[in-house]
Design a protein around this motif. Sequence first.
Motif, PDB file in Angstrom:
ATOM      1  N   LEU A  55      51.003  43.810  42.201  1.00 33.26           N
ATOM      2  CA  LEU A  55      51.994  43.866  43.271  1.00 33.26           C
ATOM      3  C   LEU A  55      53.203  44.693  42.846  1.00 33.26           C
ATOM      4  O   LEU A  55      53.722  45.500  43.621  1.00 33.26           O
ATOM      5  CB  LEU A  55      52.422  42.454  43.675  1.00 33.26           C
ATOM      6  CG  LEU A  55      53.469  42.361  44.775  1.00 33.26           C
ATOM      7  CD1 LEU A  55      52.976  43.027  46.055  1.00 33.26           C
ATOM      8  CD2 LEU A  55      53.829  40.911  45.031  1.00 33.26           C
ATOM      9  N   ARG A  56      53.653  44.532  41.617  1.00 40.13           N
ATOM     10  CA  ARG A  56      54.793  45.291  41.113  1.00 40.13           C
ATOM     11  C   ARG A  56      54.504  46.795  41.144  1.00 40.13           C
ATOM     12  O   ARG A  56      55.332  47.593  41.565  1.00 40.13           O
ATOM     13  CB  ARG A  56      55.147  44.843  39.691  1.00 40.13           C
ATOM     14  CG  ARG A  56      56.344  45.575  39.119  1.00 40.13           C
ATOM     15  CD  ARG A  56      56.797  45.049  37.768  1.00 40.13           C
ATOM     16  NE  ARG A  56      55.692  44.813  36.872  1.00 40.13           N
ATOM     17  CZ  ARG A  56      55.479  43.668  36.220  1.00 40.13           C
ATOM     18  NH1 ARG A  56      56.279  42.646  36.386  1.00 40.13           N
ATOM     19  NH2 ARG A  56      54.454  43.548  35.402  1.00 40.13           N
ATOM     20  N   ARG A  57      53.299  47.184  40.727  1.00 39.14           N
ATOM     21  CA  ARG A  57      52.931  48.604  40.732  1.00 39.14           C
ATOM     22  C   ARG A  57      52.881  49.162  42.153  1.00 39.14           C
ATOM     23  O   ARG A  57      53.319  50.280  42.412  1.00 39.14           O
ATOM     24  CB  ARG A  57      51.595  48.804  40.041  1.00 39.14           C
ATOM     25  CG  ARG A  57      51.684  48.500  38.554  1.00 39.14           C
ATOM     26  CD  ARG A  57      50.386  48.729  37.883  1.00 39.14           C
ATOM     27  NE  ARG A  57      50.334  50.151  37.534  1.00 39.14           N
ATOM     28  CZ  ARG A  57      49.364  50.686  36.835  1.00 39.14           C
ATOM     29  NH1 ARG A  57      48.363  49.959  36.419  1.00 39.14           N
ATOM     30  NH2 ARG A  57      49.387  51.955  36.547  1.00 39.14           N
ATOM     31  N   VAL A  58      52.343  48.384  43.093  1.00 34.41           N
ATOM     32  CA  VAL A  58      52.274  48.825  44.491  1.00 34.41           C
ATOM     33  C   VAL A  58      53.687  49.004  45.051  1.00 34.41           C
ATOM     34  O   VAL A  58      53.992  50.011  45.702  1.00 34.41           O
ATOM     35  CB  VAL A  58      51.463  47.824  45.344  1.00 34.41           C
ATOM     36  CG1 VAL A  58      51.640  48.086  46.821  1.00 34.41           C
ATOM     37  CG2 VAL A  58      50.004  47.862  44.946  1.00 34.41           C
ATOM     38  N   LEU A  59      54.555  48.030  44.805  1.00 42.57           N
ATOM     39  CA  LEU A  59      55.918  48.116  45.331  1.00 42.57           C
ATOM     40  C   LEU A  59      56.684  49.281  44.718  1.00 42.57           C
ATOM     41  O   LEU A  59      57.420  49.986  45.411  1.00 42.57           O
ATOM     42  CB  LEU A  59      56.655  46.795  45.101  1.00 42.57           C
ATOM     43  CG  LEU A  59      56.126  45.605  45.895  1.00 42.57           C
ATOM     44  CD1 LEU A  59      56.854  44.330  45.493  1.00 42.57           C
ATOM     45  CD2 LEU A  59      56.226  45.849  47.379  1.00 42.57           C
ATOM     46  N   LEU A  60      56.528  49.523  43.433  1.00 44.62           N
ATOM     47  CA  LEU A  60      57.195  50.649  42.785  1.00 44.62           C
ATOM     48  C   LEU A  60      56.687  51.981  43.346  1.00 44.62           C
ATOM     49  O   LEU A  60      57.470  52.915  43.553  1.00 44.62           O
ATOM     50  CB  LEU A  60      57.011  50.595  41.272  1.00 44.62           C
ATOM     51  CG  LEU A  60      57.816  49.510  40.560  1.00 44.62           C
ATOM     52  CD1 LEU A  60      57.414  49.421  39.093  1.00 44.62           C
ATOM     53  CD2 LEU A  60      59.306  49.761  40.708  1.00 44.62           C
ATOM     54  N   ALA A  61      55.390  52.079  43.593  1.00 45.27           N
ATOM     55  CA  ALA A  61      54.833  53.301  44.174  1.00 45.27           C
ATOM     56  C   ALA A  61      55.397  53.529  45.576  1.00 45.27           C
ATOM     57  O   ALA A  61      55.720  54.665  45.944  1.00 45.27           O
ATOM     58  CB  ALA A  61      53.309  53.218  44.214  1.00 45.27           C
ATOM     59  N   ARG A  62      55.549  52.485  46.352  1.00 47.47           N
ATOM     60  CA  ARG A  62      56.125  52.627  47.702  1.00 47.47           C
ATOM     61  C   ARG A  62      57.563  53.085  47.634  1.00 47.47           C
ATOM     62  O   ARG A  62      58.017  53.902  48.445  1.00 47.47           O
ATOM     63  CB  ARG A  62      56.025  51.300  48.460  1.00 47.47           C
ATOM     64  CG  ARG A  62      54.650  50.993  48.944  1.00 47.47           C
ATOM     65  CD  ARG A  62      54.663  49.743  49.783  1.00 47.47           C
ATOM     66  NE  ARG A  62      53.346  49.461  50.302  1.00 47.47           N
ATOM     67  CZ  ARG A  62      53.066  48.427  51.060  1.00 47.47           C
ATOM     68  NH1 ARG A  62      54.022  47.561  51.384  1.00 47.47           N
ATOM     69  NH2 ARG A  62      51.837  48.222  51.498  1.00 47.47           N
ATOM     70  N   ILE A  63      58.311  52.536  46.683  1.00 43.89           N
ATOM     71  CA  ILE A  63      59.713  52.942  46.525  1.00 43.89           C
ATOM     72  C   ILE A  63      59.797  54.408  46.144  1.00 43.89           C
ATOM     73  O   ILE A  63      60.593  55.167  46.695  1.00 43.89           O
ATOM     74  CB  ILE A  63      60.427  52.048  45.480  1.00 43.89           C
ATOM     75  CG1 ILE A  63      60.605  50.629  46.032  1.00 43.89           C
ATOM     76  CG2 ILE A  63      61.772  52.639  45.077  1.00 43.89           C
ATOM     77  CD1 ILE A  63      61.048  49.625  45.014  1.00 43.89           C
ATOM     78  N   ARG A  64      58.964  54.846  45.191  1.00 44.48           N
ATOM     79  CA  ARG A  64      58.939  56.261  44.785  1.00 44.48           C
ATOM     80  C   ARG A  64      58.606  57.163  45.962  1.00 44.48           C
ATOM     81  O   ARG A  64      59.242  58.194  46.168  1.00 44.48           O
ATOM     82  CB  ARG A  64      57.933  56.479  43.654  1.00 44.48           C
ATOM     83  CG  ARG A  64      58.488  56.258  42.283  1.00 44.48           C
ATOM     84  CD  ARG A  64      57.547  56.814  41.221  1.00 44.48           C
ATOM     85  NE  ARG A  64      56.154  56.432  41.401  1.00 44.48           N
ATOM     86  CZ  ARG A  64      55.578  55.374  40.859  1.00 44.48           C
ATOM     87  NH1 ARG A  64      56.272  54.579  40.093  1.00 44.48           N
ATOM     88  NH2 ARG A  64      54.318  55.114  41.065  1.00 44.48           N
ATOM     89  N   ASP A  65      57.585  56.779  46.731  1.00 40.28           N
ATOM     90  CA  ASP A  65      57.187  57.582  47.893  1.00 40.28           C
ATOM     91  C   ASP A  65      58.282  57.633  48.947  1.00 40.28           C
ATOM     92  O   ASP A  65      58.495  58.670  49.581  1.00 40.28           O
ATOM     93  CB  ASP A  65      55.887  57.027  48.509  1.00 40.28           C
ATOM     94  CG  ASP A  65      54.689  57.253  47.627  1.00 40.28           C
ATOM     95  OD1 ASP A  65      54.777  58.082  46.691  1.00 40.28           O
ATOM     96  OD2 ASP A  65      53.660  56.592  47.855  1.00 40.28           O
ATOM     97  N   ALA A  66      58.984  56.546  49.136  1.00 35.52           N
ATOM     98  CA  ALA A  66      60.056  56.517  50.131  1.00 35.52           C
ATOM     99  C   ALA A  66      61.210  57.439  49.725  1.00 35.52           C
ATOM    100  O   ALA A  66      61.836  58.071  50.576  1.00 35.52           O
ATOM    101  CB  ALA A  66      60.561  55.096  50.315  1.00 35.52           C
ATOM    102  N   HIS A  67      61.484  57.536  48.437  1.00 40.38           N
ATOM    103  CA  HIS A  67      62.569  58.391  47.966  1.00 40.38           C
ATOM    104  C   HIS A  67      62.183  59.869  47.945  1.00 40.38           C
ATOM    105  O   HIS A  67      63.050  60.731  47.976  1.00 40.38           O
ATOM    106  CB  HIS A  67      63.038  57.945  46.565  1.00 40.38           C
ATOM    107  CG  HIS A  67      63.826  56.687  46.613  1.00 40.38           C
ATOM    108  ND1 HIS A  67      65.123  56.635  47.069  1.00 40.38           N
ATOM    109  CD2 HIS A  67      63.502  55.417  46.281  1.00 40.38           C
ATOM    110  CE1 HIS A  67      65.559  55.414  46.999  1.00 40.38           C
ATOM    111  NE2 HIS A  67      64.608  54.636  46.532  1.00 40.38           N
ATOM    112  N   ARG A  68      60.914  60.164  47.907  1.00 38.24           N
ATOM    113  CA  ARG A  68      60.446  61.569  47.932  1.00 38.24           C
ATOM    114  C   ARG A  68      60.585  62.154  49.327  1.00 38.24           C
ATOM    115  O   ARG A  68      60.737  63.351  49.489  1.00 38.24           O
ATOM    116  CB  ARG A  68      58.998  61.649  47.484  1.00 38.24           C
ATOM    117  CG  ARG A  68      58.828  61.448  46.012  1.00 38.24           C
ATOM    118  CD  ARG A  68      57.386  61.587  45.637  1.00 38.24           C
ATOM    119  NE  ARG A  68      57.203  61.237  44.231  1.00 38.24           N
ATOM    120  CZ  ARG A  68      56.053  61.008  43.673  1.00 38.24           C
ATOM    121  NH1 ARG A  68      54.947  61.080  44.386  1.00 38.24           N
ATOM    122  NH2 ARG A  68      55.967  60.691  42.404  1.00 38.24           N
ATOM    123  N   ASN A  69      60.449  61.323  50.347  1.00 39.18           N
ATOM    124  CA  ASN A  69      60.485  61.815  51.733  1.00 39.18           C
ATOM    125  C   ASN A  69      61.864  61.862  52.244  1.00 39.18           C
ATOM    126  O   ASN A  69      62.765  61.551  52.404  1.00 39.18           O
ATOM    127  CB  ASN A  69      59.603  60.952  52.639  1.00 39.18           C
ATOM    128  CG  ASN A  69      58.148  61.083  52.233  1.00 39.18           C
ATOM    129  OD1 ASN A  69      57.741  62.127  51.772  1.00 39.18           O
ATOM    130  ND2 ASN A  69      57.398  60.019  52.406  1.00 39.18           N
TER     131      ASN A  69
END
Length: 69
Positions: A55-69
């Motif tokens: 879950l931590r890895r999924v949430l971190l990936a979502r945060i990274r993707d949100a900041h890229r856009n």
Amino acid sequence: MSLRMCRHCDGLITDPEDAVLVGHEPGNSGPGWDIWAHREHARLIEPDPVAVRILRRVLLARIRDAHRN
């Protein structure tokens, strides 16, 4: 009544009043099973560390993707 085992101490829960439902684990090819604990052990049950790590890895990936856009 079905037999219930305490997730914390692996002991048999013989008194239905002492059984506390603390979670549910889904099954790969079926409905899964409930997780039980003695009333005094219910607060000692911790989340599955593997599930927390995923879950931590999924949430971190979502945060990274949100900041890229």
